[in-house]
Design an enzyme around this catalytic site. Structure first.
Site, short mmCIF file in Angstrom:
data_model
loop_
_atom_site.label_atom_id
_atom_site.label_comp_id
_atom_site.label_asym_id
_atom_site.label_seq_id
_atom_site.Cartn_x
_atom_site.Cartn_y
_atom_site.Cartn_z
N GLY A 71 0.80 -1.21 0.00
CA GLY A 71 0.00 0.00 0.00
C GLY A 71 0.84 1.27 0.00
O GLY A 71 0.52 2.24 -0.70
N THR A 72 1.90 1.27 0.76
CA THR A 72 2.73 2.47 0.86
C THR A 72 3.32 2.83 -0.50
O THR A 72 3.26 4.00 -0.93
CB THR A 72 3.86 2.24 1.89
N ASN A 151 -8.08 3.80 8.61
CA ASN A 151 -7.46 2.68 9.30
C ASN A 151 -7.57 2.77 10.82
O ASN A 151 -7.47 1.78 11.52
CB ASN A 151 -5.99 2.55 8.90
N GLN A 179 -7.85 -0.33 3.51
CA GLN A 179 -8.69 -0.86 4.59
C GLN A 179 -10.07 -1.33 4.12
O GLN A 179 -10.74 -2.07 4.84
CB GLN A 179 -8.87 0.19 5.69
N SER A 199 -3.36 -3.34 -0.60
CA SER A 199 -2.30 -4.08 0.07
C SER A 199 -2.84 -5.44 0.51
O SER A 199 -3.84 -5.51 1.22
CB SER A 199 -1.80 -3.30 1.29
N HIS A 201 -1.78 -7.80 2.61
CA HIS A 201 -1.71 -8.34 3.99
C HIS A 201 -2.82 -7.85 4.89
O HIS A 201 -2.95 -8.32 6.03
CB HIS A 201 -0.32 -8.09 4.61
N THR A 237 12.11 -7.43 -10.81
CA THR A 237 11.58 -8.79 -10.96
C THR A 237 10.31 -8.95 -10.14
O THR A 237 10.26 -8.53 -8.97
CB THR A 237 12.64 -9.82 -10.49
N CYS A 325 1.31 2.73 13.51
CA CYS A 325 2.48 3.40 12.95
C CYS A 325 3.00 4.48 13.89
O CYS A 325 4.18 4.80 13.87
CB CYS A 325 2.14 4.03 11.62
C1 LIG Z 1 -1.68 -0.58 6.11
C2 LIG Z 1 -2.05 0.64 5.35
C3 LIG Z 1 -1.20 1.18 4.37
C4 LIG Z 1 0.17 0.64 4.11
O1 LIG Z 1 0.17 -0.56 3.40
P1 LIG Z 1 1.49 -1.48 3.41
O2 LIG Z 1 1.20 -2.56 2.43
O3 LIG Z 1 1.65 -1.97 4.80
O4 LIG Z 1 2.62 -0.60 2.96
C5 LIG Z 1 -1.64 2.28 3.66
N1 LIG Z 1 -2.85 2.82 3.89
C6 LIG Z 1 -3.69 2.33 4.82
C7 LIG Z 1 -5.03 2.96 5.00
C8 LIG Z 1 -3.31 1.23 5.58
O5 LIG Z 1 -4.15 0.76 6.51
#
Ligand SMILES: *Cc1c(COP(=O)(O)O)cnc(C)c1O
Length: 403
Positions: A71-72, A151, A179, A199, A201, A237, A325
């Site tokens: 996500g970042t 989040n 989210q 993202s 995870h 890659t 965070c």
């Molecule tokens: C967790 C999160 C991110 C970051 O995603 P990552 O894959 O951990 O870098 C960005 N935005 C929101 C709203 C999140 O909850």
């Protein structure tokens, strides 16, 4: 000891089927998808199938998906990529004060590089007013970035309305949907979204993989260089195990949205109701109805969120304070301050985010343990003692001096 995981907005346990599939793409099918030979062809096909699954989940086309490390990176690519590709048209970007730091800190950097950023406020529930978006637009505006669901407090934004405004004015709309994906329906056409960050995870996929959706024709420059992968928008890659895991995880998550919303929101509502019944001076943060089905964010007056977290941890309960965070820093969450909480109230906040593997038994355990902990911590607070002596009791379940 019981172990209760209530921090699903920080990350989730990888789904067993997903993990199994990923293992195959590490030890058995390990070719580089850019290679011409049969080893490469096998993984290339798997990557394209995963891309189709991701696209289908949000109503997009496969060639509109660019895999990233999460996500970042997707947020960085969206903001910096659009800003630099459209610099000639203007330098103004509109976002909100409650965005994730991946968006806020990228904006901060763009501001240093000459871009002009407007940060929209939110109401007491954490919602952006679409009228504010409209009023912030200038002839220099090139991008609007508003997250779908927050989040920390779980508030869902009126994205459809914001999307309609962006579309009418011909301005790109980016949304961080990290989210909301897999928890509530997301369709890029219905919401008029041009760019969207995901993202894996956060919905039982692996860490370190995600994507940026870019609507066909959107002008986005790369932010890294060194290869032709992902149509040169994201060289390097491909993370094949991550990508195939992402594809399966998003397919499973989206297929179970209805069932999980019913299940998790029932437990969420029980948790909120019982905590408010059993504990004084507590308030629910975020929107009462327009919120994620798995989010509970409460502020307890007269205590520190950090001590609450440690006490819960000793009972095997994993939760989060303001935001994962910012834990470790002394500043209260920017989101809680933005909805009008005082520093004191914001410091006493607790986020519990549910997931598909939580049970009613676990929630009952939290309901049993939390009041005892809060009472014990308050007994040590001089402020609470003063309040009790003065007999200045507020209505049960309310926390009226929070603004
Ligand atoms: C967790 C999160 C991110 C970051 O995603 P990552 O894959 O951990 O870098 C960005 N935005 C929101 C709203 C999140 O909850």
């Amino acid at each position: 000891m019981k172990k209760v995981y209530l921090d699903h907005s920080a990350t989730t346990r990888t789904d067993e089927d997903v993990a199994k599939l990923m293992m195959e793409y590490m030890t058995e099918f390990y070719g580089n998808p850019s290679s011409i030979h049969s080893f490469g062809r096998i993984t290339r096909k798997a990557v394209e199938e995963a891309r189709e699954k991701v696209a289908r989940a949000i109503g997009a086309q496969p060639d509109e998906i660019i895999f990233t490390s999460g996500g970042t990176e997707a947020d960085n690519l969206a903001l910096r990529g659009v800003a630099y590709a459209n610099k000639k048209r203007g330098n103004h970007i509109i976002t909100s004060v409650i965005e994730h730091h991946a968006v806020l800190d990228t904006c901060k950097n763009l501001a240093r590089e000459g871009f002009d950023i407007s940060y929209l406020p939110v109401d007491e529930h954490g919602r952006v007013n679409p009228e504010d978006v409209k009023n912030a637009i200038t002839d220099k505006t090139i991008l609007i970035s508003v997250m779908h669901a927050n989040n920390e407090i779980g508030t869902i934004q009126p994205l459809r309305e914001i999307g309609a405004i962006a579309r009418e004015k011909g301005i790109y709309l980016h949304s961080d949907t990290v989210q909301s994906i897999g928890k509530i329906p997301v369709n890029v056409d219905e919401l008029n979204i041009d760019l969207l960050s995901i993202s894996a995870h956060k919905f039982y996929g692996p860490k370190g993989i995600g994507c940026l959706y870019m609507r066909k024709g959107a002008r986005v420059l790369p932010i890294s260089f060194g290869g032709a992968q992902e149509r040169k928008r994201r060289p390097g890659t491909l993370n094949v195990p991550g990508i195939v895991g992402f594809g399966l995880a998003i397919e499973k998550a989206v297929a179970s949205i209805q069932e999980q919303t019913a299940f998790q929101s029932r437990l969420r509502d029980k948790l909120i109701k019982e905590v408010k019944n059993k504990i004084d001076y507590v308030r629910l943060n975020g929107h009462p109805t327009e919120r994620l089905p798995n989010n509970v964010n409460l502020s307890f007056q007269f205590i520190e969120g950090e001590s609450l977290l440690l006490s819960l941890d000793m009972k095997g309960i994993a939760a989060s304070s303001g935001s994962a965070c910012t834990s470790g820093s002394l500043d209260p969450s920017h989101v809680l301050l933005a909805i009008g909480l005082s520093h004191e109230i914001a410091h006493g906040s607790l986020r519990m985010t549910l997931g598909k593997d939580n049970t009613e038994e676990e929630i009952d355990y939290v309901i049993e343990v939390l009041p005892e902990i809060v009472e014990r911590l308050r007994a040590m607070s001089p402020l609470y003692a003063d309040r009790a002596k003065s007999g200045n009791h507020q209505t049960k379940g309310c926390c009226s001096n929070v603004h």
